[in-house]
Design a protein around this motif. Structure first.
Motif, PDB file in Angstrom:
ATOM      1  N   ARG A 120       0.900  -1.004  -0.232  1.00  0.00           N
ATOM      2  CA  ARG A 120       0.430   0.357  -0.066  1.00  0.00           C
ATOM      3  C   ARG A 120       1.062   1.413   0.647  1.00  0.00           C
ATOM      4  O   ARG A 120       1.955   1.084   0.998  1.00  0.00           O
ATOM      5  N   GLU A 121       0.605   2.017  -0.858  1.00  0.00           N
ATOM      6  CA  GLU A 121       1.205   3.632  -1.165  1.00  0.00           C
ATOM      7  C   GLU A 121       1.305   4.370   0.111  1.00  0.00           C
ATOM      8  O   GLU A 121      -0.039   4.607   1.259  1.00  0.00           O
ATOM      9  N   TYR A 122       2.434   5.025   0.645  1.00  0.00           N
ATOM     10  CA  TYR A 122       2.515   6.014   1.626  1.00  0.00           C
ATOM     11  C   TYR A 122       1.684   7.321   0.947  1.00  0.00           C
ATOM     12  O   TYR A 122       2.932   7.837   0.158  1.00  0.00           O
ATOM     13  N   PHE A 123       0.747   7.911   1.819  1.00  0.00           N
ATOM     14  CA  PHE A 123       0.747   8.814   1.429  1.00  0.00           C
ATOM     15  C   PHE A 123       1.227  10.425   2.759  1.00  0.00           C
ATOM     16  O   PHE A 123       0.558   9.767   3.984  1.00  0.00           O
ATOM     17  N   ASP A 124       2.033  11.195   2.260  1.00  0.00           N
ATOM     18  CA  ASP A 124       2.693  12.284   3.233  1.00  0.00           C
ATOM     19  C   ASP A 124       1.761  12.892   3.367  1.00  0.00           C
ATOM     20  O   ASP A 124       0.206  13.263   3.127  1.00  0.00           O
ATOM     21  N   SER A 125       1.294  13.675   4.399  1.00  0.00           N
ATOM     22  CA  SER A 125       0.702  15.091   4.880  1.00  0.00           C
ATOM     23  C   SER A 125       0.243  16.259   3.765  1.00  0.00           C
ATOM     24  O   SER A 125      -0.300  15.879   3.368  1.00  0.00           O
ATOM     25  N   ASP A 126       1.369  16.060   3.368  1.00  0.00           N
ATOM     26  CA  ASP A 126       1.135  17.300   1.670  1.00  0.00           C
ATOM     27  C   ASP A 126       0.580  16.409   1.163  1.00  0.00           C
ATOM     28  O   ASP A 126      -1.018  17.319   0.595  1.00  0.00           O
ATOM     29  N   ARG A 127       0.783  15.518   0.693  1.00  0.00           N
ATOM     30  CA  ARG A 127      -0.277  14.586  -0.489  1.00  0.00           C
ATOM     31  C   ARG A 127      -1.471  14.086  -0.167  1.00  0.00           C
ATOM     32  O   ARG A 127      -2.571  14.335  -0.616  1.00  0.00           O
ATOM     33  N   TRP A 128      -1.554  14.234   1.273  1.00  0.00           N
ATOM     34  CA  TRP A 128      -2.872  13.548   1.595  1.00  0.00           C
ATOM     35  C   TRP A 128      -3.679  14.916   1.724  1.00  0.00           C
ATOM     36  O   TRP A 128      -5.127  15.296   1.296  1.00  0.00           O
ATOM     37  N   GLU A 129      -3.417  16.415   2.199  1.00  0.00           N
ATOM     38  CA  GLU A 129      -3.949  17.452   2.205  1.00  0.00           C
ATOM     39  C   GLU A 129      -4.119  18.269   0.874  1.00  0.00           C
ATOM     40  O   GLU A 129      -6.031  18.799   0.301  1.00  0.00           O
ATOM     41  N   LYS A 130      -3.689  17.648  -0.223  1.00  0.00           N
ATOM     42  CA  LYS A 130      -3.754  17.621  -1.641  1.00  0.00           C
ATOM     43  C   LYS A 130      -5.056  17.138  -2.103  1.00  0.00           C
ATOM     44  O   LYS A 130      -5.888  17.385  -3.090  1.00  0.00           O
ATOM     45  N   THR A 131      -4.854  15.972  -1.238  1.00  0.00           N
ATOM     46  CA  THR A 131      -5.965  14.872  -2.407  1.00  0.00           C
ATOM     47  C   THR A 131      -7.141  15.031  -1.626  1.00  0.00           C
ATOM     48  O   THR A 131      -8.394  15.255  -2.482  1.00  0.00           O
ATOM     49  N   ARG A 132      -7.381  15.647  -0.869  1.00  0.00           N
ATOM     50  CA  ARG A 132      -8.993  16.017   0.483  1.00  0.00           C
ATOM     51  C   ARG A 132      -9.047  17.521  -0.360  1.00  0.00           C
ATOM     52  O   ARG A 132     -10.089  17.166  -0.566  1.00  0.00           O
ATOM     53  N   ILE A 133      -8.774  17.668  -0.148  1.00  0.00           N
ATOM     54  CA  ILE A 133      -8.570  19.637  -1.399  1.00  0.00           C
ATOM     55  C   ILE A 133      -9.709  19.082  -2.754  1.00  0.00           C
ATOM     56  O   ILE A 133     -10.591  20.045  -3.322  1.00  0.00           O
ATOM     57  N   GLN A 134      -9.057  18.299  -3.673  1.00  0.00           N
ATOM     58  CA  GLN A 134      -8.908  17.924  -5.214  1.00  0.00           C
ATOM     59  C   GLN A 134     -10.595  17.097  -4.455  1.00  0.00           C
ATOM     60  O   GLN A 134     -11.496  17.598  -5.492  1.00  0.00           O
ATOM     61  N   SER A 135     -10.462  16.051  -3.924  1.00  0.00           N
ATOM     62  CA  SER A 135     -12.225  15.431  -3.715  1.00  0.00           C
ATOM     63  C   SER A 135     -12.640  16.446  -3.195  1.00  0.00           C
ATOM     64  O   SER A 135     -14.130  16.169  -4.003  1.00  0.00           O
ATOM     65  N   THR A 136     -12.480  17.320  -2.289  1.00  0.00           N
ATOM     66  CA  THR A 136     -13.321  18.748  -1.652  1.00  0.00           C
ATOM     67  C   THR A 136     -13.986  19.316  -2.894  1.00  0.00           C
ATOM     68  O   THR A 136     -15.471  19.703  -3.197  1.00  0.00           O
ATOM     69  N   ILE A 137     -13.563  19.896  -3.534  1.00  0.00           N
ATOM     70  CA  ILE A 137     -13.740  20.613  -4.573  1.00  0.00           C
ATOM     71  C   ILE A 137     -14.520  20.087  -5.652  1.00  0.00           C
ATOM     72  O   ILE A 137     -15.931  20.162  -6.093  1.00  0.00           O
ATOM     73  N   VAL A 138     -14.250  18.445  -5.740  1.00  0.00           N
ATOM     74  CA  VAL A 138     -15.545  17.664  -7.274  1.00  0.00           C
ATOM     75  C   VAL A 138     -17.043  17.563  -6.265  1.00  0.00           C
ATOM     76  O   VAL A 138     -17.805  17.387  -6.840  1.00  0.00           O
ATOM     77  N   ILE A 139     -16.614  17.434  -4.527  1.00  0.00           N
ATOM     78  CA  ILE A 139     -17.887  17.204  -3.880  1.00  0.00           C
ATOM     79  C   ILE A 139     -18.560  18.612  -4.653  1.00  0.00           C
ATOM     80  O   ILE A 139     -19.915  18.271  -3.941  1.00  0.00           O
ATOM     81  N   GLN A 140     -17.321  19.512  -3.882  1.00  0.00           N
ATOM     82  CA  GLN A 140     -18.649  20.816  -3.923  1.00  0.00           C
ATOM     83  C   GLN A 140     -19.269  20.903  -5.665  1.00  0.00           C
ATOM     84  O   GLN A 140     -20.258  21.959  -5.467  1.00  0.00           O
ATOM     85  N   CYS A 141     -18.697  21.069  -6.316  1.00  0.00           N
ATOM     86  CA  CYS A 141     -19.510  20.924  -7.889  1.00  0.00           C
ATOM     87  C   CYS A 141     -20.568  20.150  -8.186  1.00  0.00           C
ATOM     88  O   CYS A 141     -21.088  20.818  -8.853  1.00  0.00           O
ATOM     89  N   TYR A 142     -20.216  18.684  -7.626  1.00  0.00           N
ATOM     90  CA  TYR A 142     -21.704  17.902  -7.570  1.00  0.00           C
ATOM     91  C   TYR A 142     -22.701  18.765  -7.055  1.00  0.00           C
ATOM     92  O   TYR A 142     -24.023  18.778  -7.415  1.00  0.00           O
ATOM     93  N   ALA A 143     -22.515  19.236  -5.886  1.00  0.00           N
ATOM     94  CA  ALA A 143     -24.060  19.418  -4.850  1.00  0.00           C
ATOM     95  C   ALA A 143     -23.781  20.674  -5.506  1.00  0.00           C
ATOM     96  O   ALA A 143     -25.298  21.222  -5.628  1.00  0.00           O
ATOM     97  N   ARG A 144     -23.015  21.568  -5.782  1.00  0.00           N
ATOM     98  CA  ARG A 144     -22.841  23.371  -7.150  1.00  0.00           C
ATOM     99  C   ARG A 144     -24.091  22.889  -7.867  1.00  0.00           C
ATOM    100  O   ARG A 144     -25.300  23.698  -8.347  1.00  0.00           O
ATOM    101  N   GLY A 145     -23.642  21.498  -8.525  1.00  0.00           N
ATOM    102  CA  GLY A 145     -24.554  21.758  -9.669  1.00  0.00           C
ATOM    103  C   GLY A 145     -25.864  21.350  -8.896  1.00  0.00           C
ATOM    104  O   GLY A 145     -27.240  21.727 -10.399  1.00  0.00           O
ATOM    105  N   MET A 146     -26.635  20.135  -8.333  1.00  0.00           N
ATOM    106  CA  MET A 146     -27.693  19.401  -7.989  1.00  0.00           C
ATOM    107  C   MET A 146     -28.060  20.853  -7.380  1.00  0.00           C
ATOM    108  O   MET A 146     -29.496  21.089  -7.732  1.00  0.00           O
ATOM    109  N   PHE A 147     -27.556  21.381  -6.597  1.00  0.00           N
ATOM    110  CA  PHE A 147     -28.498  23.096  -6.390  1.00  0.00           C
ATOM    111  C   PHE A 147     -28.657  23.869  -7.248  1.00  0.00           C
ATOM    112  O   PHE A 147     -30.168  24.274  -7.459  1.00  0.00           O
TER     113      PHE A 147
END
Length: 275
Positions: free
Chosen positions: A1-28
């Motif tokens: 299993r690939e290791y994620f450091d804190s910077d990479r984890w934060e970047k992935t979390r922000i990208q996922s948040t942006i995707v979720i927000q895009c879908y949510a805003r599209g739905m609204f």
């Protein structure tokens, strides 16, 4: 299993948040757009229905105003006709006065205007007499109908039922005889049959009114057998109808007539109190 450091984890979390927000805003946004389209369609439909309703009301008012002038019935209808006639007379008089006609021509124009006014007044008076006759006939028919109406009784179980009583049956028979007397264009045998039924109905009683009705009926029957025409019998038939209506309105012969008199007295009392 690939290791994620804190910077990479934060970047992935922000990208996922942006995707979720895009879908949510599209739905609204889609939901808001659907709601806006629905409201626009509803408002448009309401506006069209309102316009159609107002158009129908305008047409109905116009038709009523035309009907009031073509077939006036009430005192208010005739007041409108007289007022409009007066306005027309004033307008036509002013046209004559400001015209460049000579004195003799103006005098002749005034005379012609007077003739037109007299003719229009006669027409209105004729309509008034006809309306009065029609209103009287409708009033009599309404009274006869009320007398013959079935009684409305509340039963012990709370239900309401219409009950035909001997007095309402009697009123219905008298009403039918009255309408038979007023029917036009009957054959001689049909008219004699109606007269015979009325005669035997009133002969159940012996007083001045019933004797008068009987004598009038015998007179018309005699004239009919002699071949007299309907035109010569109009006056006699009116007397028979008036006398028989008086018979119907007498509680002595028609118990349901008491109900009409009570309603009339109540309405008169309420009118006097309100005044």
């Amino acid at each position: 299993r690939e290791y994620f450091d804190s910077d990479r984890w934060e970047k992935t979390r922000i990208q996922s948040t942006i995707v979720i927000q895009c879908y949510a805003r599209g739905m609204f946004a889609r939901s808001l757009a659907r709601k806006s389209r629905y409201e626009m369609a509803y408002n448009r439909q309401y506006y069209l229905e309102q316009q159609e309703r107002e158009q129908k009301e305008r047409e109905a008012r116009r038709d009523r105003e035309v009907e009031r002038r073509m077939h006036p019935k009430s005192a208010a209808d005739f007041e409108i006709l007289y007022n409009e006639l007066e306005q027309w007379r004033i307008s036509e008089t002013q046209k004559i006065e400001v015209s460049e006609m000579s004195t003799e021509e103006k005098q002749a124009a005034r005379y012609q205007l007077l003739l037109k006014e007299v003719k229009l007044v006669q027409t209105i008076d004729k309509l008034k007499a006809g309306a009065k006759k029609q209103n009287k006939a409708q009033s009599i028919s309404s009274q006869l109908e009320k007398m013959a109406q079935a009684k409305v009784w509340e039963m012990s179980d709370g239900t309401v039922k219409e009950v035909i009583t001997p007095s309402t049956t009697r009123a219905k028979e008298l009403s039918d005889l009255y309408h038979g007397l007023t029917l036009p264009n009957l054959r001689v045998d049909e008219r004699l049959d109606v007269l015979l039924h009325v005669k035997w109905t009133v002969k159940e009683y012996d007083n001045k009114l019933t004797k008068e009705i009987t004598e009038l009926i015998d007179r018309e029957a005699d004239l009919l057998n002699r071949g007299r025409g309907d035109k010569s019998l109009e006056g006699l038939r009116k007397r028979i109808v008036r006398a028989f209506l008086q018979f119907i309105r007498d509680p002595q012969f028609n118990p349901e007539a008491t109900t009409i008199f009570e309603q009339t007295s109540t309405m008169q009392t309420m009118t006097m109190r309100s005044a």
